[in-house]
Design an enzyme around this catalytic site. Structure first.
Site, mmCIF file in Angstrom:
data_model
loop_
_atom_site.group_PDB
_atom_site.id
_atom_site.type_symbol
_atom_site.label_atom_id
_atom_site.label_comp_id
_atom_site.label_asym_id
_atom_site.label_seq_id
_atom_site.Cartn_x
_atom_site.Cartn_y
_atom_site.Cartn_z
ATOM 1 N N TYR A 98 0.824 -1.212 0.000
ATOM 2 C CA TYR A 98 0.000 0.000 0.000
ATOM 3 C C TYR A 98 0.860 1.263 0.000
ATOM 4 O O TYR A 98 0.474 2.276 -0.575
ATOM 5 C CB TYR A 98 -0.951 -0.006 1.198
ATOM 6 C CG TYR A 98 -2.122 -0.935 1.001
ATOM 7 C CD1 TYR A 98 -3.279 -0.490 0.375
ATOM 8 C CD2 TYR A 98 -2.074 -2.259 1.427
ATOM 9 C CE1 TYR A 98 -4.356 -1.342 0.175
ATOM 10 C CE2 TYR A 98 -3.143 -3.119 1.232
ATOM 11 C CZ TYR A 98 -4.277 -2.653 0.603
ATOM 12 O OH TYR A 98 -5.342 -3.512 0.404
ATOM 13 N N GLU A 140 -7.808 -7.490 5.426
ATOM 14 C CA GLU A 140 -6.986 -8.535 4.817
ATOM 15 C C GLU A 140 -6.190 -9.305 5.862
ATOM 16 O O GLU A 140 -6.083 -10.542 5.796
ATOM 17 C CB GLU A 140 -6.062 -7.909 3.762
ATOM 18 C CG GLU A 140 -6.830 -7.448 2.527
ATOM 19 C CD GLU A 140 -6.166 -6.309 1.782
ATOM 20 O OE1 GLU A 140 -4.944 -6.103 1.957
ATOM 21 O OE2 GLU A 140 -6.879 -5.614 1.018
ATOM 22 N N GLY A 276 -24.279 -18.493 -17.616
ATOM 23 C CA GLY A 276 -22.970 -18.899 -18.101
ATOM 24 C C GLY A 276 -22.133 -19.558 -17.027
ATOM 25 O O GLY A 276 -22.623 -20.356 -16.219
ATOM 26 N N VAL A 388 -19.553 -10.092 -8.038
ATOM 27 C CA VAL A 388 -18.995 -9.357 -9.165
ATOM 28 C C VAL A 388 -17.565 -9.818 -9.347
ATOM 29 O O VAL A 388 -16.743 -9.665 -8.455
ATOM 30 C CB VAL A 388 -19.033 -7.830 -8.929
ATOM 31 C CG1 VAL A 388 -18.421 -7.094 -10.109
ATOM 32 C CG2 VAL A 388 -20.462 -7.366 -8.685
ATOM 33 N N GLY A 390 -13.845 -10.055 -11.701
ATOM 34 C CA GLY A 390 -13.014 -9.194 -12.511
ATOM 35 C C GLY A 390 -12.705 -7.888 -11.807
ATOM 36 O O GLY A 390 -12.747 -7.788 -10.581
#
Length: 398
Positions: A98, A140, A276, A388, A390
């Site tokens: 970061y 994280e 899909g 979501v 990508g």
């Protein structure tokens, strides 16, 4: 919480920063990769970089975070932050990275906006960045602790025990830890990152949903080969590598499982809607429901180009039939079989039990359309959850 002084400055400069943030993001990545070429080779998705999608994602997430701080100063956009944190954890992102991002991002801001970046403006946007960065770092590190791994040390070698061609473009890889140790626990709906070494030496990473339930003896992922213009370039390079080069007995470098779209431990009715390759996390959820004997109604919905293109179609039906109160509804654009719907997914005739919790996965326009239909049918927005994939993770808060 953004300080009062910085709030006023960010509010005044957000239109200018927002208008230029695409240029800022593009210059940032140019600077970052020039200084740290290993990042584009071994961490960032080269296809998304070439298509400009990663730049859009950075711009979108920073702008969305700043906008939320101004509109809701006492809260954080935890859905967006959580989704990004899970993605970062699956890549092994660490605290020190970061600071590297900060350096090159603020150099880009100063270069693009020039004299408009006064010390006061720089300080205000620095505060925005570190509020977002520190929130992600904390999330994280918590995710790493939950998997009992050191920060960033998420990778293990796995052996491919079987590969199965599901459709002309989709292949399932069944995998087990190469060291014989137990597979790390996962929740239904989570994904893993897979890192492969490509012919040019790059070690590119992509995420694939686990299609098996937590109780399964093996883990499995189903990979769709990317065709079209991307197939000759980076967007399809990992999927094509897996399809053409990886065989039974080979090893893959696989991360610990992450992802926040997970099946809730609840006795409520469940709806699983996919399109899909978006069926993959739904299969893990469906198998878990079957394994645990979920008694409430389960509604399984899927849309695809044709039955032949529908990956894991047999599993979709077989697992549905294992449940005491479940139904499967499929829609196809072409070659629909008797009993299947034709065209786009239409929920008007689908029974919805009161209290249904819905889970969606597929292209963003598909999920928006299904979500609108569910809300119109009376399903509360809070009970509709979606994945979501990508670079558009920031859209999870939209």
């Amino acid at each position: 919480m953004l300080s009062e002084k910085s709030s006023a400055t960010v509010r005044a400069t957000l239109p200018a920063v927002g208008a230029a943030i695409g240029d800022i993001a593009e210059l940032f990545y140019t600077k970052l990769f020039a200084a740290h070429p290993a990042l584009i080779r071994d961490l960032f998705n080269r296809g998304n970089q070439r298509a400009g999608l990663q730049q859009q994602a950075l711009a979108g997430s920073v702008a969305a975070f700043a906008t939320h701080l101004l509109a809701h100063p006492d809260t954080r956009p935890d859905v967006m932050l959580g989704r990004i944190a899970h993605k970062h954890a699956s890549l092994g992102v660490t605290r020190g990275q970061y600071a590297v991002v900060h350096q090159h991002l603020f150099e880009a801001i100063a270069e693009v906006l020039g004299e408009a970046v006064t010390p006061q403006v720089a300080q205000a946007w620095d505060e925005v960045y570190w509020l977002m960065a520190n929130a992600l770092i904390a999330l994280e590190e918590r995710l790493y602790a939950e998997q009992r791994v050191a920060a960033g040390d998420v990778w293990r070698e796995w052996t491919v025990t079987e590969r199965v061609a599901e459709t002309a473009d989709c292949t399932t890889f069944r995998i087990v830890p190469a060291d014989g140790a137990p597979a790390p626990a996962h929740r239904p709906g989570q994904y893993v990152s897979v890192q492969v070494e490509l012919p040019d030496g790059a070690r590119q990473i992509r995420q694939y949903s686990l299609i098996t339930s937590p109780g399964s003896a093996v883990r499995a992922i189903t990979v769709k080969r990317v065709h079209g213009p991307a197939a000759a370039g980076p967007d399809g390079e990992v999927s094509n590598h897996l399809h053409t080069r990886v065989r039974t007995g080979d090893t893959l470098r696989v991360s610990a499982p992450y992802g926040d779209l997970v099946l809730a431990d609840s006795a409520a009715p469940v709806l699983l809607a996919s399109a899909g390759i978006g069926c993959t996390p739904m299969l893990s959820m469906l198998e878990h429901l079957a394994d645990t004997g979920h008694a409430a109604p389960v509604t399984v919905l899927h849309a695809d180009r044709s039955p032949a293109d529908h990956p894991l179609r047999g599993d979709h039906r077989a697992l549905t039939h294992k449940l005491p109160d479940a139904s499967a509804w499929f829609w196809y654009e072409e070659s629909a079989e008797p009993g299947d719907g034709e065209g786009l997914m239409d929920l008007s005739a689908v029974p919805l039990a009161p209290g249904t919790r819905a889970y969606l996965c597929g292209p963003l326009p598909f999920m928006r359309a299904v979500r609108e239909q569910l809300i119109a049918r009376g399903v509360p927005a809070a009970d509709i959850h979606y994945e979501v994939f990508g670079p558009d993770l920031w859209l999870a808060s939209a």
